[in-house]
Motif scaffolding. Structure first.
Motif, mmCIF file in Angstrom:
data_model
loop_
_atom_site.group_PDB
_atom_site.id
_atom_site.type_symbol
_atom_site.label_atom_id
_atom_site.label_comp_id
_atom_site.label_asym_id
_atom_site.label_seq_id
_atom_site.Cartn_x
_atom_site.Cartn_y
_atom_site.Cartn_z
ATOM 1 N N SER A 55 -0.062 11.598 2.774
ATOM 2 C CA SER A 55 1.374 11.349 2.599
ATOM 3 C C SER A 55 1.683 9.857 2.482
ATOM 4 O O SER A 55 2.557 9.463 1.708
ATOM 5 N N CYS A 56 0.965 9.015 3.219
ATOM 6 C CA CYS A 56 1.171 7.566 3.102
ATOM 7 C C CYS A 56 0.827 7.106 1.685
ATOM 8 O O CYS A 56 1.574 6.339 1.074
ATOM 9 N N HIS A 63 6.526 4.806 -4.871
ATOM 10 C CA HIS A 63 7.210 3.505 -4.875
ATOM 11 C C HIS A 63 6.765 2.669 -6.081
ATOM 12 O O HIS A 63 7.601 2.135 -6.816
ATOM 13 N N PHE A 64 5.448 2.555 -6.275
ATOM 14 C CA PHE A 64 4.942 1.730 -7.370
ATOM 15 C C PHE A 64 5.294 2.326 -8.732
ATOM 16 O O PHE A 64 5.535 1.584 -9.689
ATOM 17 N N ASN A 103 -3.793 4.050 -12.724
ATOM 18 C CA ASN A 103 -4.218 2.799 -12.090
ATOM 19 C C ASN A 103 -3.377 2.437 -10.865
ATOM 20 O O ASN A 103 -3.843 1.709 -9.989
ATOM 21 N N LEU A 104 -2.168 2.941 -10.790
ATOM 22 C CA LEU A 104 -1.317 2.634 -9.638
ATOM 23 C C LEU A 104 -1.834 3.248 -8.338
ATOM 24 O O LEU A 104 -1.445 2.830 -7.251
ATOM 25 N N ASN A 109 -3.257 2.538 -2.642
ATOM 26 C CA ASN A 109 -4.276 2.540 -1.597
ATOM 27 C C ASN A 109 -4.334 1.189 -0.878
ATOM 28 O O ASN A 109 -4.506 1.135 0.335
ATOM 29 N N GLN A 110 -4.184 0.107 -1.623
ATOM 30 C CA GLN A 110 -4.225 -1.225 -1.021
ATOM 31 C C GLN A 110 -3.050 -1.473 -0.082
ATOM 32 O O GLN A 110 -3.156 -2.268 0.840
ATOM 33 N N HIS A 111 -1.945 -0.799 -0.309
ATOM 34 C CA HIS A 111 -0.749 -1.018 0.499
ATOM 35 C C HIS A 111 -0.540 0.028 1.591
ATOM 36 O O HIS A 111 0.260 -0.195 2.500
ATOM 37 N N CYS A 112 -1.203 1.144 1.509
ATOM 38 C CA CYS A 112 -1.009 2.226 2.480
ATOM 39 C C CYS A 112 -1.370 1.750 3.885
ATOM 40 O O CYS A 112 -2.486 1.311 4.145
ATOM 41 N N PHE A 113 -0.427 1.848 4.798
ATOM 42 C CA PHE A 113 -0.633 1.401 6.179
ATOM 43 C C PHE A 113 -1.771 2.166 6.852
ATOM 44 O O PHE A 113 -2.559 1.586 7.593
#
Length: 155
Positions: A68-69, A76-77, A128-129, A134-138
């Motif tokens: 879900s994260c 969002h992206f 690609n998003l 993944n880089q931003h997921c807490f």
């Protein structure tokens, strides 16, 4: 400046069958998870560990948190990049390794996002998003292993 966001949950064990934890088989693994103002979640351990298979277990909730994260960051992206998502689903799979020494750990998780967008010219960009999400997921940033993605995007 970094911002902190506190979270609070409450767990109440409901598995006392009258003898408490007198021995390994004398109690149920059931509990109630509550978060102020939200629906109570009935939980238990995994059936492999004497849990109730009709209730959510921590491993399932962990996997759902990752999935879900990722989805929320991905949406969002897409929104900020003018990609209109009209459907999103994921059937995530995680592998937990049980060890004799330390209990166990998750060794891998793979997400399988199925995304439907409105513009076929943006499919590659949309795919690609997932990397950016993944880089931003807490949750993903809090793990010791890399989250894999096998995304599929259509119009």
């Amino acid at each position: 400046m970094d911002k902190e966001h506190p979270y609070k949950t409450s767990i109440v064990w409901t598995g006392n069958t009258g003898e408490g934890t007198k021995n390994y088989s004398s109690y149920e693994r059931s509990y109630k998870l509550s978060i102020n103002g939200k629906t109570i979640i009935e939980g238990s351990s995994d059936p492999s560990f004497r849990g109730d298979p009709t209730k959510y277990n921590p491993e399932e909730l962990f996997l759902a948190s990752i999935s879900s994260c990722h989805m929320l960051w991905y949406l969002h992206f897409c929104a900020v990049n003018n990609i209109i998502v009209i459907e999103y689903s994921d059937n995530a799979i995680g592998k937990m390794v049980e060890t004799e020494k330390n209990g166990g750990y998750f060794s891998e998780v793979t997400l399988y996002p199925m995304v439907k967008i409105t513009d076929s010219s943006k499919i590659d960009f949309a795919n690609n998003l997932h990397h950016q999400a993944n880089q931003h997921c807490f949750i993903a940033n809090s793990l010791k292993f890399k989250i894999k993605h096998e995304a599929y995007c259509t119009v």
